[in-house]
Scaffold this motif. Structure first.
Motif, PDB file in Angstrom:
ATOM      1  N   GLN A   1       4.638  16.568   0.325  1.00  0.00           N
ATOM      2  CA  GLN A   1       5.868  16.078  -0.800  1.00  0.00           C
ATOM      3  C   GLN A   1       5.543  14.536  -0.728  1.00  0.00           C
ATOM      4  O   GLN A   1       5.534  13.596   0.144  1.00  0.00           O
ATOM      5  CB  GLN A   1       7.407  16.033   0.169  1.00  0.00           C
ATOM      6  CG  GLN A   1       8.214  17.363  -0.579  1.00  0.00           C
ATOM      7  CD  GLN A   1       7.147  18.203   0.718  1.00  0.00           C
ATOM      8  OE1 GLN A   1       7.401  17.440   1.721  1.00  0.00           O
ATOM      9  NE2 GLN A   1       6.957  19.355   0.857  1.00  0.00           N
ATOM     10  N   VAL A   2       5.415  13.796  -2.054  1.00  0.00           N
ATOM     11  CA  VAL A   2       5.088  12.011  -2.304  1.00  0.00           C
ATOM     12  C   VAL A   2       6.501  12.118  -2.727  1.00  0.00           C
ATOM     13  O   VAL A   2       7.660  12.823  -3.760  1.00  0.00           O
ATOM     14  CB  VAL A   2       4.561  11.649  -3.231  1.00  0.00           C
ATOM     15  CG1 VAL A   2       4.759  10.558  -3.535  1.00  0.00           C
ATOM     16  CG2 VAL A   2       3.202  12.149  -3.008  1.00  0.00           C
ATOM     17  N   ASP A   3       7.267  11.508  -2.193  1.00  0.00           N
ATOM     18  CA  ASP A   3       8.818  11.177  -1.908  1.00  0.00           C
ATOM     19  C   ASP A   3       9.071   9.782  -2.249  1.00  0.00           C
ATOM     20  O   ASP A   3       9.791   9.380  -1.567  1.00  0.00           O
ATOM     21  CB  ASP A   3      10.116  11.699  -0.658  1.00  0.00           C
ATOM     22  CG  ASP A   3      11.683  11.350  -0.803  1.00  0.00           C
ATOM     23  OD1 ASP A   3      12.118  11.213  -2.395  1.00  0.00           O
ATOM     24  OD2 ASP A   3      11.838  11.758   0.163  1.00  0.00           O
TER      25      ASP A   3
ATOM     26  N   VAL B   1      -2.062   6.722  -5.961  1.00  0.00           N
ATOM     27  CA  VAL B   1      -0.704   7.944  -4.756  1.00  0.00           C
ATOM     28  C   VAL B   1      -2.294   8.482  -4.020  1.00  0.00           C
ATOM     29  O   VAL B   1      -1.606   9.250  -2.661  1.00  0.00           O
ATOM     30  CB  VAL B   1      -0.698   8.450  -6.171  1.00  0.00           C
ATOM     31  CG1 VAL B   1      -0.134   9.947  -5.323  1.00  0.00           C
ATOM     32  CG2 VAL B   1      -0.229   8.161  -6.438  1.00  0.00           C
ATOM     33  N   LEU B   2      -3.540   9.287  -4.427  1.00  0.00           N
ATOM     34  CA  LEU B   2      -4.189  10.794  -3.963  1.00  0.00           C
ATOM     35  C   LEU B   2      -4.989   9.498  -2.281  1.00  0.00           C
ATOM     36  O   LEU B   2      -4.844  10.460  -1.399  1.00  0.00           O
ATOM     37  CB  LEU B   2      -5.134  10.445  -4.380  1.00  0.00           C
ATOM     38  CG  LEU B   2      -6.140  12.000  -4.464  1.00  0.00           C
ATOM     39  CD1 LEU B   2      -4.744  12.415  -5.022  1.00  0.00           C
ATOM     40  CD2 LEU B   2      -7.305  11.755  -5.353  1.00  0.00           C
ATOM     41  N   ARG B   3      -5.192   8.341  -2.330  1.00  0.00           N
ATOM     42  CA  ARG B   3      -5.313   7.744  -1.114  1.00  0.00           C
ATOM     43  C   ARG B   3      -4.098   7.895   0.070  1.00  0.00           C
ATOM     44  O   ARG B   3      -4.219   8.352   1.006  1.00  0.00           O
ATOM     45  CB  ARG B   3      -5.559   6.422  -1.451  1.00  0.00           C
ATOM     46  CG  ARG B   3      -7.152   5.890  -1.932  1.00  0.00           C
ATOM     47  CD  ARG B   3      -6.835   4.764  -2.147  1.00  0.00           C
ATOM     48  NE  ARG B   3      -6.707   3.751  -0.829  1.00  0.00           N
ATOM     49  CZ  ARG B   3      -7.726   3.500   0.074  1.00  0.00           C
ATOM     50  NH1 ARG B   3      -9.179   4.046  -0.182  1.00  0.00           N
ATOM     51  NH2 ARG B   3      -7.737   2.444   1.149  1.00  0.00           N
ATOM     52  N   MET B   4      -2.645   7.501  -0.114  1.00  0.00           N
ATOM     53  CA  MET B   4      -1.732   7.562   0.120  1.00  0.00           C
ATOM     54  C   MET B   4      -1.521   9.822   1.094  1.00  0.00           C
ATOM     55  O   MET B   4      -1.416   9.100   2.067  1.00  0.00           O
ATOM     56  CB  MET B   4      -0.339   7.713  -0.721  1.00  0.00           C
ATOM     57  CG  MET B   4      -0.254   6.192  -0.090  1.00  0.00           C
ATOM     58  SD  MET B   4       0.777   5.104  -0.667  1.00  0.00           S
ATOM     59  CE  MET B   4       0.942   4.985  -2.819  1.00  0.00           C
TER      60      MET B   4
ATOM     61  N   ASP C   1      -3.986   5.135   2.871  1.00  0.00           N
ATOM     62  CA  ASP C   1      -3.114   3.808   3.235  1.00  0.00           C
ATOM     63  C   ASP C   1      -1.683   4.476   2.916  1.00  0.00           C
ATOM     64  O   ASP C   1      -0.901   5.433   2.884  1.00  0.00           O
ATOM     65  CB  ASP C   1      -2.843   3.517   1.052  1.00  0.00           C
ATOM     66  CG  ASP C   1      -3.016   1.695   0.925  1.00  0.00           C
ATOM     67  OD1 ASP C   1      -2.311   1.225   2.218  1.00  0.00           O
ATOM     68  OD2 ASP C   1      -3.104   1.268  -0.117  1.00  0.00           O
ATOM     69  N   THR C   2      -0.615   3.364   2.556  1.00  0.00           N
ATOM     70  CA  THR C   2       0.782   3.560   3.237  1.00  0.00           C
ATOM     71  C   THR C   2       1.700   2.667   1.938  1.00  0.00           C
ATOM     72  O   THR C   2       1.239   1.967   1.846  1.00  0.00           O
ATOM     73  CB  THR C   2       1.322   3.245   4.166  1.00  0.00           C
ATOM     74  OG1 THR C   2       1.221   1.915   4.767  1.00  0.00           O
ATOM     75  CG2 THR C   2       1.073   4.035   5.194  1.00  0.00           C
ATOM     76  N   PRO C   3       2.975   3.757   1.489  1.00  0.00           N
ATOM     77  CA  PRO C   3       3.704   3.294   0.646  1.00  0.00           C
ATOM     78  C   PRO C   3       4.071   1.866   1.329  1.00  0.00           C
ATOM     79  O   PRO C   3       4.711   1.844   2.431  1.00  0.00           O
ATOM     80  CB  PRO C   3       4.714   4.616   0.184  1.00  0.00           C
ATOM     81  CG  PRO C   3       4.405   5.152   1.637  1.00  0.00           C
ATOM     82  CD  PRO C   3       2.860   5.488   2.512  1.00  0.00           C
TER      83      PRO C   3
END
Ligand SMILES: Nc1ncnc2c1ncn2[C@@H]1O[C@H](COP(=O)(O)OP(=O)(O)OP(=O)(O)O)[C@@H](O)[C@H]1O
Ligand SMILES: [Mg+2]
Length: 245
Positions: A5-7, A45-48, A53-55
């Motif tokens: 989940q990318v929330d 996005v993919l790296r996160m 990496d972090t949002p």
């Protein structure tokens, strides 16, 4: 196996706003793709999801647990393949297994099987510079598969390949994925590639990247790139990318 989940994430690099309120749900075993203009934040996005990496805001989770670090269950295949030039194919593909302490004989067997799978049987002792571009890309896919990932994150994996090798690789990827339960997220500039491979296609806007539409396709496989349903999905994506004018 994993769902991701990318929330509702946002990402800024200093004053540069790269991603804005991005939500992507990846069901376990799903094949999804992201298409969007250059620089809109796709690789970010993919790296996160890979834990690199972090949002700035929002959360990225795997099976409801926050992704904080890279994990061997989630592998990222980079935009440019990254084989070690001083290692043979066998040693490149077996690199992760070596780090994991898998004994030599076992490693050799497993690498041999994987190379067969990606059509590189017999090339164990070759160095990357002795391979074609497509073969190098296949070797880097074999290296990723050696880790038996549950989640495969592919950043423009076939971007640099010629048209014929590209189609072969797309079909090989489908064969590897079908029935495996692996969750795949593919980034591509190639709209037809996204439609040929994925069941869900997330369309992003120019930076700051937002998801402008999520297109679901149920086109039966093998997909005919000229079929009416294929053309229909392509038109829908083009409209959302604002490319129909
Ligand atoms: N580590 C970083 N520090 C500063 N800015 C960054 C960093 N990583 C990415 N960016 C910026 O974020 C934006 C998005 O980059 P990203 O690589 O995610 O784009 P992309 O959608 O993958 O583009 P492309 O299709 O060209 O590969 C770019 O403007 C880039 O300059
Ligand atoms: Mg990119």
């Amino acid at each position: 196996m994993q769902s991701i989940q990318v929330d509702n994430i946002s990402k800024r690099f200093g004053s540069l706003e790269v991603l804005k309120n991005v939500t992507i749900d990846l069901k376990q075993g799903e094949f999804a793709a992201i298409v969007g203009p250059s620089g809109c934040g796709k690789s970010t996005v993919l790296r996160m999801i890979a834990g690199l990496d972090t949002p700035t805001e929002g959360h990225v989770t795997a099976n409801q647990k926050p992704i904080k670090d890279p994990d061997p269950s989630r592998v990222l295949i980079f935009q440019e393949h990254a084989l070690y030039p001083w290692r043979t194919v066998e040693k490149n593909v077996g690199f992760g297994l070596e780090l994991a302490g898998v004994p030599k004989q076992k490693r050799k067997e497993k690498v041999g099987e994987l190379l067969e799978k990606v059509g590189l049987g017999g090339f164990q002792t070759y160095y990357p510079h002795q391979l074609s571009g497509g073969m190098r890309q296949r070797a880097s896919i074999a290296r990723a598969l050696a880790m038996e990932p549950e989640v495969l994150l592919l950043d423009e994996p076939f971007g640099a390949l010629d048209a014929i090798t590209k189609i072969t690789m797309q079909n090989e990827l489908l064969r590897l994925w079908e029935g495996s339960g692996k969750t795949v997220l593919l980034i591509t500039h190639d709209i037809d590639e996204a439609i040929y491979l994925a069941d869900t296609i997330h369309v992003m806007s120019p930076r700051p990247g937002q998801i402008v539409e999520t297109v679901r396709s149920t086109i039966p496989r093998p997909r005919n790139r000229n079929g009416a349903d294929f053309v229909q999905v392509r038109e829908k994506i083009m409209a959302h990318l604002d490319l129909t004018k």
